[in-house]
Design a protein around this motif. Structure first.
Motif, PDB file in Angstrom:
ATOM      1  N   ASP A   1       7.058 -24.026 -41.375  1.00 42.97           N
ATOM      2  CA  ASP A   1       6.042 -25.092 -41.377  1.00 42.97           C
ATOM      3  C   ASP A   1       5.371 -25.227 -40.003  1.00 42.97           C
ATOM      4  N   ASP A   2       6.121 -24.961 -38.933  1.00 46.48           N
ATOM      5  CA  ASP A   2       5.583 -25.109 -37.574  1.00 46.48           C
ATOM      6  C   ASP A   2       4.720 -23.921 -37.130  1.00 46.48           C
ATOM      7  N   LEU A   3       4.776 -22.815 -37.859  1.00 45.78           N
ATOM      8  CA  LEU A   3       4.080 -21.587 -37.423  1.00 45.78           C
ATOM      9  C   LEU A   3       2.573 -21.827 -37.228  1.00 45.78           C
ATOM     10  N   PRO A   4       1.952 -21.033 -36.349  1.00 45.62           N
ATOM     11  CA  PRO A   4       0.504 -21.191 -36.139  1.00 45.62           C
ATOM     12  C   PRO A   4      -0.314 -21.085 -37.431  1.00 45.62           C
ATOM     13  N   CYS A   5       0.139 -20.263 -38.381  1.00 39.70           N
ATOM     14  CA  CYS A   5      -0.634 -20.125 -39.625  1.00 39.70           C
ATOM     15  C   CYS A   5      -0.395 -21.287 -40.588  1.00 39.70           C
ATOM     16  N   MET A   6       0.529 -22.177 -40.262  1.00 42.75           N
ATOM     17  CA  MET A   6       0.786 -23.331 -41.134  1.00 42.75           C
ATOM     18  C   MET A   6       0.359 -24.600 -40.370  1.00 42.75           C
ATOM     19  N   ASP A   7       1.332 -25.409 -39.932  1.00 44.93           N
ATOM     20  CA  ASP A   7       0.947 -26.649 -39.237  1.00 44.93           C
ATOM     21  C   ASP A   7       0.688 -26.468 -37.741  1.00 44.93           C
ATOM     22  N   ASN A   8       0.998 -25.307 -37.230  1.00 44.17           N
ATOM     23  CA  ASN A   8       0.779 -24.978 -35.825  1.00 44.17           C
ATOM     24  C   ASN A   8       1.328 -26.049 -34.883  1.00 44.17           C
TER      25      ASN A   8
ATOM     26  N   ILE B   1      18.150 -23.817 -45.953  1.00 42.77           N
ATOM     27  CA  ILE B   1      16.802 -23.740 -46.540  1.00 42.77           C
ATOM     28  C   ILE B   1      15.867 -24.743 -45.847  1.00 42.77           C
ATOM     29  N   HIS B   2      16.365 -25.946 -45.626  1.00 46.46           N
ATOM     30  CA  HIS B   2      15.553 -26.975 -44.961  1.00 46.46           C
ATOM     31  C   HIS B   2      15.143 -26.512 -43.562  1.00 46.46           C
ATOM     32  N   SER B   3      16.100 -26.002 -42.779  1.00 47.94           N
ATOM     33  CA  SER B   3      15.782 -25.572 -41.408  1.00 47.94           C
ATOM     34  C   SER B   3      14.786 -24.416 -41.424  1.00 47.94           C
ATOM     35  N   GLY B   4      14.980 -23.486 -42.359  1.00 47.33           N
ATOM     36  CA  GLY B   4      14.039 -22.356 -42.472  1.00 47.33           C
ATOM     37  C   GLY B   4      12.643 -22.847 -42.815  1.00 47.33           C
TER      38      GLY B   4
ATOM     39  N   LYS C   1      11.960 -30.694 -29.226  1.00 42.61           N
ATOM     40  CA  LYS C   1      12.175 -29.465 -28.433  1.00 42.61           C
ATOM     41  C   LYS C   1      11.107 -28.446 -28.845  1.00 42.61           C
ATOM     42  N   PRO C   2      10.921 -27.383 -28.039  1.00 47.33           N
ATOM     43  CA  PRO C   2       9.961 -26.361 -28.472  1.00 47.33           C
ATOM     44  C   PRO C   2      10.340 -25.836 -29.859  1.00 47.33           C
ATOM     45  N   SER C   3       9.339 -25.677 -30.711  1.00 49.41           N
ATOM     46  CA  SER C   3       9.622 -25.168 -32.056  1.00 49.41           C
ATOM     47  C   SER C   3      10.079 -23.710 -31.956  1.00 49.41           C
ATOM     48  N   CYS C   4      10.566 -23.177 -33.064  1.00 47.29           N
ATOM     49  CA  CYS C   4      11.181 -21.843 -33.020  1.00 47.29           C
ATOM     50  C   CYS C   4      10.208 -20.790 -32.476  1.00 47.29           C
TER      51      CYS C   4
END
Ligand code: GRG
Length: 289
Positions: A85-92, A77-80, A99-102
């Motif tokens: 959280d890193d997605l462009p629509c969130m924290d971008n 759950i934490h990793s998901g 390392k490069p985010s997912c």
């Protein structure tokens, strides 16, 4: 002693996470690759370590294998949540754990699916926990608590507040909002980690309450430290983000982290063999010094 125990926990967690992630489908290998990439990429494993440490604290069983499915479900759950959280629509954010985010590596669509896969598979791991000798009653309680802490009353609610609460609302009651945010976004999963350790150990309600109180204050201290570390890293600073450092200043934020840590430590002072947990809790403060 501390180092050896931590090493034992980390090895158990890594081995089992790999095992739980070993499902690959040849029609879309990058789906499992993206989940494995974002889970097996050097996180501190604080939450699963807490689950195992609390299980061992309460049972005195130095082989905490029974708590493994609870610990690994939490890390899923934490990793998901970090992927989303890193997605462009969130924290971008294009980087995670250096390392490069997912989504930067696998694309946005795959990153959404990787997060979804991890969230839902966490509950599959939990429901199969009787393979690790846990009873259905413990498993059902763990499912209920984890989904409450992660879901619409916990971490996801915290993320929604963080994303959408207007500046004006913040300005009215900033300090209170800041605490609610830290409780929901960060302390929730730390609470789940500790309470699932109690459930695996079949602890009494009173013990579980005491450990939950430890987790709440440790979780708040953890978020304050995270804010302090972020403010040292200018790339992380965002104008509209409300943080402990922004509201209270660095000196007072450090003071508050210390106060919350102290309250957490008080909650576990009467447990026998609490040295590992005390050391782990204090270690977090060392990160900001
Ligand atoms: C659907 C369950 C679900 C979640 C999606 C995106 C989101 C909702 C929530 C994000 C919550 C979030 C990013 C909270 C911050 C918590 C925090 C301080 C994370 C950093 O934890 P560490 O330092 O990370 O333990 P490592 O990399 O060591 O694992």
């Amino acid at each position: 002693m501390f180092e050896a125990k931590l090493k034992k926990y980390l090895q158990l967690i890594e081995t089992n996470l790999k095992q739980f992630l070993s499902n690959s489908n040849e029609l879309c290998p990058n789906f499992s690759n993206s989940m494995a990439y974002s889970t097996l990429n050097g996180g501190k494993r604080l939450r699963p370590v807490l689950t195992l440490a609390i299980y061992e604290l309460l049972t005195k069983n130095q082989n905490p294998v029974a708590a493994i499915p609870f610990a690994c479900a939490l890390e899923f759950i934490h990793s998901g949540s970090l992927i989303h959280d890193d997605l462009p629509c969130m924290d971008n954010s294009s980087f995670r754990r250096d390392k490069p985010s997912c989504h930067a590596k696998f694309g946005e669509t795959m990153a959404v699916l990787a997060g979804d896969g991890l969230f839902l598979s966490a509950f599959k791991i939990l429901t199969e926990a009787n393979k690790f000798n846990l009873k259905n009653k413990q498993i059902v309680k763990a499912c209920a608590f984890l989904s409450e802490m992660a879901g619409m009353k916990g971490m996801v609610l915290g993320q929604a507040i963080d994303m959408f609460t207007t500046q004006q609302l913040y300005n009215n009651k900033r300090e209170n909002t800041l605490k609610i945010l830290a409780m929901l976004k960060t302390a929730s999963l730390i609470r789940a980690a500790c309470v699932l350790g109690c459930l695996a150990a079949d602890a009494t309600e009173q013990t579980t309450k005491q450990i939950d109180s430890y987790a709440i204050h440790f979780g708040l201290a953890f978020q304050i430290c995270d804010d302090i570390l972020d403010c040292e890293n200018e790339a992380e600073l965002e104008e509209n983000k409300l943080t402990y450092v922004k509201i209270f200043g660095l000196k007072q934020a450090v003071e508050q982290a210390k106060i919350q840590t102290e309250i957490a430590l008080n909650a576990i002072e009467n447990f026998e063999n609490n040295q590992f947990l005390i050391h782990l809790t204090k270690l977090m403060l060392k990160r900001i010094k």
